[in-house]
Design a protein around this motif. Structure first.
Motif, PDB file in Angstrom:
ATOM      1  N   LYS A 349      -0.762   5.988   2.734  1.00 14.76           N
ATOM      2  CA  LYS A 349      -2.289   5.818   3.135  1.00 14.76           C
ATOM      3  C   LYS A 349      -3.135   6.613   1.847  1.00 14.76           C
ATOM      4  CE  LYS A 349      -6.351   6.441   6.504  1.00 14.76           C
ATOM      5  NZ  LYS A 349      -6.409   6.906   7.644  1.00 14.76           N
ATOM      6  N   ASP A 350      -4.201   6.305   1.343  1.00 10.35           N
ATOM      7  CA  ASP A 350      -4.993   6.927   0.446  1.00 10.35           C
ATOM      8  C   ASP A 350      -4.050   7.053  -0.999  1.00 10.35           C
ATOM      9  OD1 ASP A 350      -7.076   7.153   2.201  1.00 10.35           O
ATOM     10  OD2 ASP A 350      -6.187   8.909   3.138  1.00 10.35           O
ATOM     11  N   THR A 351      -3.478   6.129  -1.134  1.00 11.86           N
ATOM     12  CA  THR A 351      -2.678   6.376  -2.392  1.00 11.86           C
ATOM     13  C   THR A 351      -3.406   5.155  -3.420  1.00 11.86           C
ATOM     14  OG1 THR A 351      -0.573   6.752  -1.432  1.00 11.86           O
ATOM     15  CG2 THR A 351      -0.481   5.814  -3.711  1.00 11.86           C
ATOM     16  N   GLU A 352      -3.506   5.710  -4.837  1.00 12.08           N
ATOM     17  CA  GLU A 352      -4.353   4.690  -5.792  1.00 12.08           C
ATOM     18  C   GLU A 352      -3.190   3.844  -5.884  1.00 12.08           C
ATOM     19  OE1 GLU A 352      -7.160   4.246  -9.461  1.00 12.08           O
ATOM     20  OE2 GLU A 352      -6.202   6.391  -9.180  1.00 12.08           O
ATOM     21  N   LEU A 353      -3.746   2.542  -5.837  1.00 12.14           N
ATOM     22  CA  LEU A 353      -2.736   1.458  -6.367  1.00 12.14           C
ATOM     23  C   LEU A 353      -3.108   0.830  -7.706  1.00 12.14           C
ATOM     24  CD1 LEU A 353      -4.195  -0.960  -3.086  1.00 12.14           C
ATOM     25  CD2 LEU A 353      -2.250   0.637  -3.503  1.00 12.14           C
ATOM     26  N   PHE A 354      -1.855   0.391  -8.450  1.00 13.64           N
ATOM     27  CA  PHE A 354      -1.966   0.219  -9.610  1.00 13.64           C
ATOM     28  C   PHE A 354      -1.147  -1.060 -10.257  1.00 13.64           C
ATOM     29  CE2 PHE A 354      -1.757   4.844  -9.648  1.00 13.64           C
ATOM     30  CZ  PHE A 354      -3.064   5.403 -10.441  1.00 13.64           C
TER      31      PHE A 354
END
Length: 410
Positions: A349-354
């Motif tokens: 959770k709360d990880t930037e997606l790339f």
């Protein structure tokens, strides 16, 4: 453009040859003098609206959000719009925050499991030539007529068009596209820009999304100036070995961002980019809605779906680039005509997606400065040999490399 490119020849003979080749390519086309400002058949009010909203977007991005992830008003408005057009984001959220690599990005809103659908986007929400034609049939007729006329000039611009098409991010094959004409894919840049401007003019539902488009890098700054073409012509005539100050500034700024890329190569890439903008305005201005600024922003958000279909996909276009940390895959669903963004690995959770816009490594896995130039000039993203080394090391223990998206071979 020839003088601008020649300046960047280095002392080595091989470097000079490369720069001369680039100059020779660009010098074979006539560059028409024009102003990059609002010389457009679109109403001045719409252009002012777009510029004002872009300025607000930049200011808003600087504000950021805190650890509680209280929605930025712009972010909240965007998600409202997504819901209204059928985009579902069960595991993701756009956030304006200093925790994003670009100040604004897409983050996971819960722990995601590999293979889980994170975002779903209906095909009708994407800006493509076909969807644009369905929404704006009168403009589509005008563009088709221009396409036929410009096809006679195809030989002149074919090399640049192939170069530009190779830069597009190709994600997944999509067969659905209703726009007519075998050569439609050659004019995606011009036509997507025209449809975007028409959407703003008519207050089409797309306008709420387009108003949030922004880009902030040396290339965009250069395109938005009204001096680069005039300066280039003046310097070319008076100082054959000189360069327009505005172009020189952009190249220098890019070189500071990516010091491992030779300056003369950046100069050649910027020259090609400006030639494409020039070609666009000279052929479309005063015929259909045109804007150099929005053209530059639009092409930086586009993704090549096939050799002949290019799209700007809402929500997908908010996701930032990473060569080594790309954690999403995209697929097209024939059953319900939609795009799905899938978690390629377990994501906290709360990880930037790339996603990976473009691979900047060669077949041996080494950093390739020729590929890195286009990542820099097309999207304003610097890269370095160190990043590629880290990626190669990571691939020994992970399958991240399989998630990279190849550039189009068009």
């Amino acid at each position: 453009m020839k003088a601008a490119l020649l300046l960047f020849a280095s002392s080595s003979s091989s470097s000079r040859i490369l720069a001369l080749i680039a100059a020779a390519i660009c010098s074979s086309w006539h560059v028409e003098a024009f102003s990059c400002k609002a010389q457009s058949s679109l109403s001045a009010s719409s252009l002012r609206l777009y510029q004002s909203l872009s300025d607000q977007a930049s200011a808003s991005s600087a504000i950021g959000t805190d650890d509680t992830h209280v929605a930025n008003p712009k972010d909240a408005a965007f998600h409202e719009w997504c819901t209204s057009v059928g985009i579902s984001c069960p595991g993701a959220q756009v956030r304006t925050t200093p925790k994003s690599v670009a100040g604004r990005g897409v983050f996971s809103t819960k722990d995601l499991v590999a293979g889980e659908e994170v975002i779903k986007i209906p095909y009708h929400a994407a800006l493509t030539q076909g969807n644009g034609a369905l929404n704006f049939p009168a403009l589509a007729e005008e563009l088709l007529d221009l396409r036929k006329k410009n096809a006679r000039k195809q030989q002149r611009g074919s090399v640049l068009r192939r170069l530009w098409n190779r830069i597009r991010r190709r994600q997944t094959p999509v067969a659905k596209e209703t726009n007519s004409g075998d050569n439609a894919g050659e004019y995606w840049k011009e036509e997507l820009t025209a449809y975007a401007l028409e959407a703003l003019e008519q207050d089409h539902p797309w306008s709420a999304w387009i108003e949030q488009w922004q880009r902030n890098d040396p290339m965009q700054t250069l395109v938005e100036q009204d001096t680069w073409t005039r300066d280039n012509l003046v310097y070319r005539d008076l100082y054959p070995n000189g360069i327009a100050e505005s172009i020189h500034t952009a190249v220098s700024d890019f070189q500071k961002m990516a010091p491992d890329i030779p300056e003369y190569k950046i100069g050649a890439a910027v020259g090609i980019r400006l030639e494409i903008v020039d070609d666009y305005l000279s052929q479309y201005r005063n015929k259909v809605p045109t804007s150099a600024s929005l053209f530059s922003v639009a092409v930086s958000r586009a993704v090549g779906l096939t050799k002949h279909v290019t799209a700007i996909i809402p929500m997908h276009d908010m996701i930032n680039h990473s060569q080594s940390q790309n954690n999403l895959e995209m697929k097209y669903n024939d059953e319900d005509e939609s795009f799905s963004l899938i978690a390629a690995e377990d994501i906290p959770k709360d990880t930037e997606l790339f996603i990976c816009y473009s691979d900047v490594t060669n077949e041996e896995g080494n950093w390739d400065d020729d590929k890195a130039i286009w990542l820099l000039v097309q999207w304003g993203i610097p890269s370095s040999p160190n990043e590629s080394s880290a990626r190669v090391e990571e691939e020994h223990t992970d399958t991240a490399g399989s998630r990279e998206k190849s550039v189009d071979d068009a």
